[in-house]
Design an enzyme around this catalytic site. Structure first.
Site, PDB file in Angstrom:
ATOM      1  CE  LYS A  92      -4.036  -2.184   0.611  1.00 52.57           C
ATOM      2  NZ  LYS A  92      -5.599  -1.438  -0.473  1.00 52.57           N
ATOM      3  CD  GLU A 114     -10.889   3.518   1.159  1.00 55.63           C
ATOM      4  OE1 GLU A 114      -9.482   3.070   0.554  1.00 55.63           O
ATOM      5  OE2 GLU A 114     -10.629   4.685   0.596  1.00 55.63           O
ATOM      6  CB  SER A 380      -0.375  -8.274  -1.281  1.00 55.01           C
ATOM      7  OG  SER A 380      -0.857  -8.904  -0.292  1.00 55.01           O
TER       8      SER A 380
END
Length: 398
Positions: A92, A114, A380
């Site tokens: 991210k 969010e 990830s």
């Protein structure tokens, strides 16, 4: 012309999917973001600053690792792109640092977002601290309880965490809440969407900021093995880590691309988040995509053991790639995901995120069915955020 140059169209469509369906008061602000990305975001100054951040702050490039013990167990060759080693513990940060850098150049002073599993929230709070900006994160009450370590991290990083207690109290409602808050703060804030979803230009921007994952992985794999992998896979909720990974291989026709979505614990609405398997075209959060919906066409309740995947929609580019057949979308159940989580922990000494464990589960199953194949998956994120939830509810996998 390469695929990435062709898609999306100028108005943000990937085939029939995408677009920007916004309330009138938000139209000029999303147009401002689009202009900034197309000018600032493509300038040498911006790109060089982002390269510096990625190397000296994030710790990129992250390695590709050959999972030798798991490969021996499965009978195929499994390789992992270690995004869990990226600073803040997941992929991210790749787009969060870039979105925050763009916001800084636009003169914004606050980041709003969010989060589901909390990884996007942690990454954005990290970026806000780096750039000296305010940060406001909306998170469903269910996810706050499941992902307590990430809530603590966000608060330590200086972010305001806003609990969302209406509806399903998870990711969809967190997006609704964040959008509502952003409406009153558009002059000084930017809504930093956390995946390849939302109105144009976010599916394009986030894909391009995440493409570093696939570009690195392709170069690293070629250096390690001397040829391209047979298959590439990644988990898919909204789909940012998957699109980042696929971006490096999408023009390599000989490489199979595989998106792994959450089959959850059953086939009924509310028991899974398998948008490609059970969904149909629909609208959510200002864009058109494949969508899990009820009889009235409204977004349906969803479930996944992984908080970052429990979203009823999916990125418009994934919806498009499903129709073209370039990506094969499959699923992993909660039980298969847990088994993969334990196996990777015990056999490789890597505790991964439950989101990533979906991709590991697919790789194990696919590898057992195709012995000798080479499979590269995007790991990830790391599983620090999940260990309390897993051990309290499922034990230690013994």
């Amino acid at each position: 012309m390469s695929y990435l140059k062709q898609q999306p169209s100028q108005d943000g469509y990937f085939g029939d999917f995408g677009g920007a369906f916004l309330p009138p008061e938000l139209v000029p602000h999303f147009a401002e973001i689009n202009r900034a990305y197309m000018t600032l975001g493509r300038s040498a100054d911006f790109i060089n600053e982002l390269k510096y951040i990625r190397k000296h702050y994030q710790g990129r490039p992250t390695p590709v690792y050959y999972a030798h013990n798991l490969s021996k167990h499965v009978g195929a060759h499994l390789y992992l792109k270690r995004e869990d080693l990226n600073h803040s513990g997941a992929h991210k940060l790749n787009h969060c640092m870039a979105e925050a850098l763009l916001a800084k150049h636009m003169g914004k002073t606050k980041l709003i977002a969010e989060t589901g599993a909390g990884q996007h929230g942690v990454a954005l709070a990290t970026a806000a601290a780096y750039f000296g900006m305010e940060c406001e994160i909306h998170m469903g009450e269910i996810d706050i309880a499941k992902e307590a370590p990430n809530v603590t991290r966000m608060k330590l990083l200086g972010a305001q965490v806003v609990p969302v207690g209406f509806g399903g109290r998870s990711l969809k409602e967190a997006v609704d809440s964040a959008f509502q808050s952003y409406l009153g703060q558009t002059e000084h804030a930017i809504f930093a969407i956390g995946s390849v979803v939302g109105p144009h230009p976010f599916p394009l921007m986030v894909r391009n900021f995440q493409a570093v994952v696939g570009i690195e992985a392709r170069e690293q794999y070629l250096e390690m093995v001397g040829e391209l992998p047979d298959e590439v896979g990644a988990c898919v909720g909204g789909g940012s880590n998957a699109m980042g990974m696929f971006a490096g291989f999408i023009d390599d026709a000989e490489v199979g691309l595989n998106g792994v979505e959450p089959l959850g614990k059953g086939t009924k609405l509310g028991e899974h988040s398998a948008t490609m398997t059970y969904g149909k075209p629909g609208m959510i959060h200002g864009f058109k995509c494949m969508l899990l919906s009820d009889e009235e066409g409204n977004p349906a309740p969803v479930h996944s053991i992984a908080s970052g995947l429990d979203y009823p929609g999916i990125g418009p580019e994934h919806s498009f790639l499903n129709t073209t057949g370039r990506v094969n979308y499959q699923g992993a159940t909660d039980a298969e995901t847990l088994d993969a989580f334990y196996k990777l922990s015990r056999m490789e000494g890597i505790i991964c995120a439950l989101e990533s464990a979906h991709a590991v589960a697919w790789a194990i199953k696919h590898g057992q069915q195709n012995p000798g194949k080479t499979i590269l998956i995007n790991l990830s994120g790391r599983g620090d955020k999940d260990i309390d939830y897993i051990t309290q509810n499922f034990g230690f996998g013994e």
